[in-house]
Design a protein around this motif. Structure first.
Motif, short mmCIF file in Angstrom:
data_model
loop_
_atom_site.label_atom_id
_atom_site.label_comp_id
_atom_site.label_asym_id
_atom_site.label_seq_id
_atom_site.Cartn_x
_atom_site.Cartn_y
_atom_site.Cartn_z
N ARG A 94 35.41 38.53 43.33
CA ARG A 94 36.35 39.16 44.27
C ARG A 94 36.09 38.60 45.68
NH1 ARG A 94 38.13 40.49 40.08
NH2 ARG A 94 38.54 42.58 39.25
N ASP A 95 37.12 38.64 46.52
CA ASP A 95 37.01 38.10 47.89
C ASP A 95 36.56 39.17 48.88
OD1 ASP A 95 37.95 35.66 47.02
OD2 ASP A 95 40.02 36.05 47.60
N PHE A 96 35.63 38.80 49.75
CA PHE A 96 35.16 39.71 50.81
C PHE A 96 34.91 38.93 52.10
CE2 PHE A 96 34.86 42.40 47.22
CZ PHE A 96 35.02 43.68 47.72
N THR A 97 34.88 39.67 53.21
CA THR A 97 34.74 39.07 54.54
C THR A 97 33.27 38.96 54.94
OG1 THR A 97 36.81 40.15 55.16
CG2 THR A 97 35.40 39.42 56.97
N GLU A 111 30.83 44.31 53.93
CA GLU A 111 31.16 45.74 53.95
C GLU A 111 32.24 46.03 52.91
OE1 GLU A 111 29.85 46.33 58.59
OE2 GLU A 111 31.98 46.37 58.11
N ALA A 113 34.91 48.58 51.13
CA ALA A 113 35.70 49.82 51.14
C ALA A 113 35.72 50.33 49.70
CB ALA A 113 37.12 49.52 51.62
N HIS A 115 37.01 52.33 46.61
CA HIS A 115 38.27 52.94 46.16
C HIS A 115 38.05 53.44 44.74
CE1 HIS A 115 39.40 49.23 43.94
NE2 HIS A 115 38.65 48.67 44.87
N ALA A 117 38.60 52.52 41.45
CA ALA A 117 37.93 51.80 40.36
C ALA A 117 38.12 50.30 40.50
CB ALA A 117 38.49 52.25 39.01
N PRO A 119 35.47 46.43 39.58
CA PRO A 119 34.10 45.95 39.48
C PRO A 119 33.39 45.85 40.83
CG PRO A 119 35.61 44.49 38.31
CD PRO A 119 36.45 45.52 38.98
N ALA A 120 34.12 45.42 41.88
CA ALA A 120 33.46 45.28 43.19
C ALA A 120 33.09 46.66 43.74
CB ALA A 120 34.37 44.54 44.16
N THR A 121 34.03 47.58 43.65
CA THR A 121 33.78 48.94 44.13
C THR A 121 32.63 49.58 43.35
OG1 THR A 121 35.65 49.91 45.30
CG2 THR A 121 34.90 51.12 43.45
N LYS A 264 46.52 44.20 45.94
CA LYS A 264 47.88 44.55 45.54
C LYS A 264 47.81 45.72 44.59
CE LYS A 264 52.04 42.12 44.14
NZ LYS A 264 52.56 40.79 43.86
N GLY A 266 47.89 48.08 41.73
CA GLY A 266 48.09 47.88 40.30
C GLY A 266 47.64 46.53 39.78
N GLU A 267 47.15 45.64 40.66
CA GLU A 267 46.66 44.33 40.19
C GLU A 267 45.24 44.10 40.65
OE1 GLU A 267 49.26 41.00 40.75
OE2 GLU A 267 51.03 42.27 40.53
N GLY A 269 42.00 41.78 42.02
CA GLY A 269 41.56 40.57 42.72
C GLY A 269 42.67 39.69 43.29
N HIS A 271 44.81 37.78 46.33
CA HIS A 271 44.73 37.26 47.69
C HIS A 271 45.95 36.37 47.94
CE1 HIS A 271 42.48 34.64 50.91
NE2 HIS A 271 43.41 35.41 51.43
C1 FAD Z 1 40.38 37.28 52.15
C2 FAD Z 1 39.98 38.67 51.71
C3 FAD Z 1 38.98 39.35 52.36
C4 FAD Z 1 38.64 40.65 51.96
N1 FAD Z 1 37.63 41.31 52.60
C5 FAD Z 1 37.29 42.56 52.20
C6 FAD Z 1 36.19 43.23 52.80
O1 FAD Z 1 35.48 42.69 53.65
N2 FAD Z 1 35.91 44.49 52.40
C7 FAD Z 1 36.66 45.11 51.41
O2 FAD Z 1 36.37 46.27 51.07
N3 FAD Z 1 37.67 44.48 50.79
C8 FAD Z 1 38.00 43.22 51.15
N4 FAD Z 1 39.00 42.56 50.52
C9 FAD Z 1 39.75 43.29 49.46
C10 FAD Z 1 39.05 43.26 48.11
O3 FAD Z 1 38.84 41.92 47.69
C11 FAD Z 1 39.97 43.97 47.09
O4 FAD Z 1 40.13 45.32 47.44
C12 FAD Z 1 39.48 43.84 45.67
O5 FAD Z 1 40.58 44.08 44.83
C13 FAD Z 1 38.35 44.82 45.32
O6 FAD Z 1 37.92 44.53 44.01
P1 FAD Z 1 37.61 45.66 42.95
O7 FAD Z 1 36.87 44.98 41.85
O8 FAD Z 1 36.99 46.83 43.63
O9 FAD Z 1 39.05 46.12 42.45
P2 FAD Z 1 40.04 45.30 41.48
O10 FAD Z 1 39.45 45.13 40.12
O11 FAD Z 1 40.49 44.05 42.17
O12 FAD Z 1 41.28 46.31 41.38
C14 FAD Z 1 41.24 47.48 40.56
C15 FAD Z 1 42.37 48.41 40.97
O13 FAD Z 1 42.10 48.92 42.27
C16 FAD Z 1 43.18 48.63 43.15
N5 FAD Z 1 42.59 48.32 44.48
C17 FAD Z 1 41.97 47.18 44.88
N6 FAD Z 1 41.54 47.29 46.15
C18 FAD Z 1 41.89 48.55 46.54
C19 FAD Z 1 41.72 49.26 47.77
N7 FAD Z 1 41.09 48.74 48.82
N8 FAD Z 1 42.21 50.53 47.81
C20 FAD Z 1 42.83 51.10 46.75
N9 FAD Z 1 43.03 50.46 45.57
C21 FAD Z 1 42.56 49.21 45.48
C22 FAD Z 1 43.92 47.45 42.53
O14 FAD Z 1 45.28 47.46 42.89
C23 FAD Z 1 43.73 47.70 41.05
O15 FAD Z 1 44.70 48.60 40.57
C24 FAD Z 1 39.34 41.26 50.89
C25 FAD Z 1 40.32 40.54 50.20
C26 FAD Z 1 40.66 39.27 50.61
C27 FAD Z 1 41.72 38.53 49.84
#
Ligand code: FAD
Length: 276
Positions: A94-97, A111, A113, A115, A117, A119-121, A264, A266-267, A269, A271
């Motif tokens: 997953r992408d992070f800053t 850092e 955020a 949310h 569910a 894998p990153a969260t 996005k 419902g989707e 990872g 970007h």
């Molecule tokens: C360039 C870039 C930089 C980023 N920097 C950061 C950062 O520094 N810190 C940070 O926290 N995030 C950051 N993000 C966002 C982060 O990559 C996404 O939120 C990512 O989807 C989290 O992965 P996940 O495994 O938790 O959820 P995923 O497996 O990707 O998604 C699972 C479900 O959760 C939903 N979901 C994903 N993110 C959120 C959210 N924030 N709130 C509510 N629902 C969500 C999806 O739509 C999906 O339905 C960045 C993204 C990009 C493209």
């Protein structure tokens, strides 16, 4: 590479910088909850010795260990991009800053955020000192000059690390406004800045639609005279609406807007840079 609009103001040209692709193995050094929804993880490792992040807009790819494993499977850097071990499942990424990097202490802060569910969260919610994570990049940086007459930064929780970093980096007295929509008051963070900051917070529960409170505020936000730049990042549909509103209703030149989908609904990872 530059994107010039004003021929007599080359200092306002946005620049793209490429970096050699590198994958690194890092270890968690500290974990700090900044609020109930937001966790700062400080990583360390000798691999950070030559880490470079030239812009608050940068991102790194985080590689998480497979469930039940402690080490992530990190790809090798090949001539055409990452090369994955074909004998192992592709690592979840997953992408992070890169929020803060200190070369002397070999530390990198990311850092998260939190949310519902994902894998990153899930990883961030359980992070502990000593655990391993892989990172790739940044592969490139989009460098927005600080010399604009004004800056406007728009986003949700996922944009907070980039916005907080930019606010720390802007020179003293720079005119900057932030417009940030988070879940509720408890999701706010403190900013540290020498800039002349006008911070606006909006709460998702103020409106029937996610993003409604932010769009309403954006319609009413004061846009100063002079050369400005708008940076926006957050949920894909909302960021499209933000860009559209800025171009059509607020008359901002699209070349002075950097809008990105950081996730996005419902989707997994996602970007995207929003330029259409
Ligand atoms: C360039 C870039 C930089 C980023 N920097 C950061 C950062 O520094 N810190 C940070 O926290 N995030 C950051 N993000 C966002 C982060 O990559 C996404 O939120 C990512 O989807 C989290 O992965 P996940 O495994 O938790 O959820 P995923 O497996 O990707 O998604 C699972 C479900 O959760 C939903 N979901 C994903 N993110 C959120 C959210 N924030 N709130 C509510 N629902 C969500 C999806 O739509 C999906 O339905 C960045 C993204 C990009 C493209």
């Amino acid at each position: 590479m530059t994107n010039s609009i004003l021929q007599d103001r080359p200092d306002l040209d946005v620049t793209r910088v490429r970096h050699a692709l590198k994958f690194r193995l890092l270890q968690v050094k500290r974990v700090q909850a900044l609020n109930p929804h937001f966790v700062r993880v400080t990583f360390t490792g000798d691999d950070l010795e030559d880490f470079v992040s030239a812009s608050f807009d940068d991102h790194v790819k985080l590689f998480f260990p497979q469930p039940g494993e402690s080490m992530p499977a990190i790809p090798q850097a090949g001539p055409d991009g990452p090369v994955f071990d074909p004998s192992k499942p592709r690592p979840i990424a997953r992408d992070f800053t890169p929020r803060r990097h200190d070369r002397a202490t070999r530390e990198l802060d990311i850092e998260f955020a939190l949310h519902e569910a994902g894998p990153a969260t899930a990883w961030a919610a359980q992070a502990k000192p000593g655990q391993y994570l892989g990172i790739g990049g940044p592969r490139g940086s989009f460098v927005i000059p600080t010399q604009f007459d004004w800056h406007l930064m728009i986003g949700d929780e996922t944009a907070l690390p980039a916005i907080a970093r930019r606010l720390e980096e802007l020179p003293e007295g720079t005119r900057v406004a932030t417009l940030i929509e988070v879940a509720d008051q408890s999701a706010r963070i403190e900013f540290d800045t020498r800039a002349d900051l006008y911070a606006q917070w909006r709460y998702r529960n103020e409106s029937e639609h996610p993003g409604g409170a932010l769009l309403l505020a954006l319609r009413e936000t004061f846009v100063p005279e002079g050369e400005g730049y708008v940076w926006a990042a957050g949920e894909a549909t909302l960021m499209r609406a933000v860009r559209q509103l800025l171009c059509t209703e607020r008359g901002i030149d699209k070349r002075r807007i950097r809008a990105s989908a950081y996730w996005k609904r419902g989707e997994q990872g996602v970007h995207e840079t929003i330029d259409g």
